[in-house]
Scaffold this motif. Structure first.
Motif, mmCIF file in Angstrom:
data_model
loop_
_atom_site.group_PDB
_atom_site.id
_atom_site.type_symbol
_atom_site.label_atom_id
_atom_site.label_comp_id
_atom_site.label_asym_id
_atom_site.label_seq_id
_atom_site.Cartn_x
_atom_site.Cartn_y
_atom_site.Cartn_z
ATOM 1 N N GLU A 112 -16.366 30.381 -44.456
ATOM 2 C CA GLU A 112 -15.983 31.303 -45.526
ATOM 3 C C GLU A 112 -17.164 32.193 -45.924
ATOM 4 O O GLU A 112 -18.268 31.708 -46.175
ATOM 5 C CB GLU A 112 -15.509 30.532 -46.754
ATOM 6 C CG GLU A 112 -15.048 31.450 -47.866
ATOM 7 C CD GLU A 112 -14.563 30.714 -49.105
ATOM 8 O OE1 GLU A 112 -14.308 31.397 -50.104
ATOM 9 O OE2 GLU A 112 -14.450 29.474 -49.079
ATOM 10 N N GLY A 113 -16.922 33.500 -45.927
ATOM 11 C CA GLY A 113 -17.945 34.459 -46.321
ATOM 12 C C GLY A 113 -18.770 35.003 -45.170
ATOM 13 O O GLY A 113 -19.549 35.940 -45.353
ATOM 14 N N CYS A 114 -18.613 34.435 -43.975
ATOM 15 C CA CYS A 114 -19.329 34.939 -42.803
ATOM 16 C C CYS A 114 -18.467 35.988 -42.116
ATOM 17 O O CYS A 114 -17.316 35.725 -41.765
ATOM 18 C CB CYS A 114 -19.670 33.815 -41.835
ATOM 19 S SG CYS A 114 -20.612 34.402 -40.391
ATOM 20 N N TRP A 123 -22.989 38.296 -44.237
ATOM 21 C CA TRP A 123 -22.348 37.407 -45.217
ATOM 22 C C TRP A 123 -21.859 38.222 -46.402
ATOM 23 O O TRP A 123 -22.477 39.234 -46.765
ATOM 24 C CB TRP A 123 -23.347 36.346 -45.685
ATOM 25 C CG TRP A 123 -23.785 35.461 -44.573
ATOM 26 C CD1 TRP A 123 -24.807 35.684 -43.685
ATOM 27 C CD2 TRP A 123 -23.181 34.235 -44.176
ATOM 28 N NE1 TRP A 123 -24.870 34.662 -42.769
ATOM 29 C CE2 TRP A 123 -23.890 33.755 -43.062
ATOM 30 C CE3 TRP A 123 -22.118 33.474 -44.681
ATOM 31 C CZ2 TRP A 123 -23.568 32.560 -42.428
ATOM 32 C CZ3 TRP A 123 -21.800 32.286 -44.060
ATOM 33 C CH2 TRP A 123 -22.516 31.837 -42.944
ATOM 34 N N ASP A 124 -20.779 37.741 -47.020
ATOM 35 C CA ASP A 124 -20.262 38.422 -48.207
ATOM 36 C C ASP A 124 -21.288 38.432 -49.333
ATOM 37 O O ASP A 124 -21.383 39.401 -50.084
ATOM 38 C CB ASP A 124 -18.979 37.751 -48.713
ATOM 39 C CG ASP A 124 -17.778 38.051 -47.826
ATOM 40 O OD1 ASP A 124 -17.810 39.041 -47.074
ATOM 41 O OD2 ASP A 124 -16.795 37.286 -47.898
ATOM 42 N N SER A 125 -22.059 37.349 -49.449
ATOM 43 C CA SER A 125 -23.019 37.235 -50.546
ATOM 44 C C SER A 125 -24.051 36.156 -50.226
ATOM 45 O O SER A 125 -23.863 35.356 -49.301
ATOM 46 C CB SER A 125 -22.302 36.862 -51.848
ATOM 47 O OG SER A 125 -21.787 35.541 -51.748
ATOM 48 N N GLU A 140 -24.512 33.667 -52.104
ATOM 49 C CA GLU A 140 -23.822 32.411 -52.424
ATOM 50 C C GLU A 140 -23.074 31.869 -51.206
ATOM 51 O O GLU A 140 -23.075 30.661 -50.970
ATOM 52 C CB GLU A 140 -22.854 32.612 -53.601
ATOM 53 C CG GLU A 140 -23.543 32.866 -54.935
ATOM 54 C CD GLU A 140 -24.123 34.281 -55.089
ATOM 55 O OE1 GLU A 140 -25.067 34.441 -55.889
ATOM 56 O OE2 GLU A 140 -23.660 35.214 -54.404
ATOM 57 N N HIS A 141 -22.458 32.741 -50.440
ATOM 58 C CA HIS A 141 -21.765 32.301 -49.227
ATOM 59 C C HIS A 141 -22.750 31.761 -48.196
ATOM 60 O O HIS A 141 -22.497 30.735 -47.565
ATOM 61 C CB HIS A 141 -20.937 33.440 -48.633
ATOM 62 C CG HIS A 141 -19.700 33.744 -49.410
ATOM 63 N ND1 HIS A 141 -19.646 34.733 -50.342
ATOM 64 C CD2 HIS A 141 -18.479 33.164 -49.384
ATOM 65 C CE1 HIS A 141 -18.436 34.762 -50.878
ATOM 66 N NE2 HIS A 141 -17.712 33.809 -50.313
ATOM 67 N N ALA A 200 -23.866 28.410 -49.358
ATOM 68 C CA ALA A 200 -22.813 27.405 -49.156
ATOM 69 C C ALA A 200 -22.826 26.932 -47.700
ATOM 70 O O ALA A 200 -22.701 25.732 -47.432
ATOM 71 C CB ALA A 200 -21.447 27.977 -49.528
ATOM 72 N N TYR A 201 -22.995 27.861 -46.770
ATOM 73 C CA TYR A 201 -23.105 27.472 -45.363
ATOM 74 C C TYR A 201 -24.335 26.596 -45.149
ATOM 75 O O TYR A 201 -24.267 25.557 -44.486
ATOM 76 C CB TYR A 201 -23.162 28.711 -44.455
ATOM 77 C CG TYR A 201 -23.653 28.378 -43.074
ATOM 78 C CD1 TYR A 201 -22.884 27.581 -42.229
ATOM 79 C CD2 TYR A 201 -24.901 28.801 -42.627
ATOM 80 C CE1 TYR A 201 -23.347 27.229 -40.966
ATOM 81 C CE2 TYR A 201 -25.364 28.462 -41.377
ATOM 82 C CZ TYR A 201 -24.587 27.676 -40.548
ATOM 83 O OH TYR A 201 -25.059 27.313 -39.308
#
Length: 96
Positions: free
Chosen positions: A33-35, A56-58, A60-61, A64-65
């Motif tokens: 998610e977010g990649c 990445w979207d952000s 934070e993403h 998270a990864y």
């Protein structure tokens, strides 16, 4: 959008092992998610030096990864193959 570049220098005899790790994990990283994108680059003059380029979207993403089970499998296996300390940079696009 966050751009992440990680430069890794491998022991020459360990590059094939790294490429196998990357082949086996790239699709799962891309699906995280977010990649939005992951690609592998090889240095033009130093064949044992590779960089990953990911979008990445952000932050934070990305974080998270980095805290995920997947990263916990991929990164420790990759680290054992290094000939030098990896370098990492995070960027954002600038509209001018």
């Amino acid at each position: 959008m966050l751009i992440r570049i990680v430069r890794m220098t491998f022991k020459p005899e360990k590059t094939e092992e790294f490429l196998e790790i990357f082949r086996n994990s790239k699709d799962r990283i891309r699906a995280f998610e977010g990649c939005n994108h992951v690609e592998l680059l090889q240095d033009l003059h130093q064949p044992n030096v590779y960089s990953t380029y990911s979008l990445w979207d952000s932050e934070e993403h990305l974080n998270a990864y980095r805290g995920s089970e997947l990263f916990g499998q991929v990164w420790p296996a990759t680290k054992t193959l290094f000939a030098a300390k990896p370098e990492a940079w995070s960027y954002r696009q600038v509209q001018v």
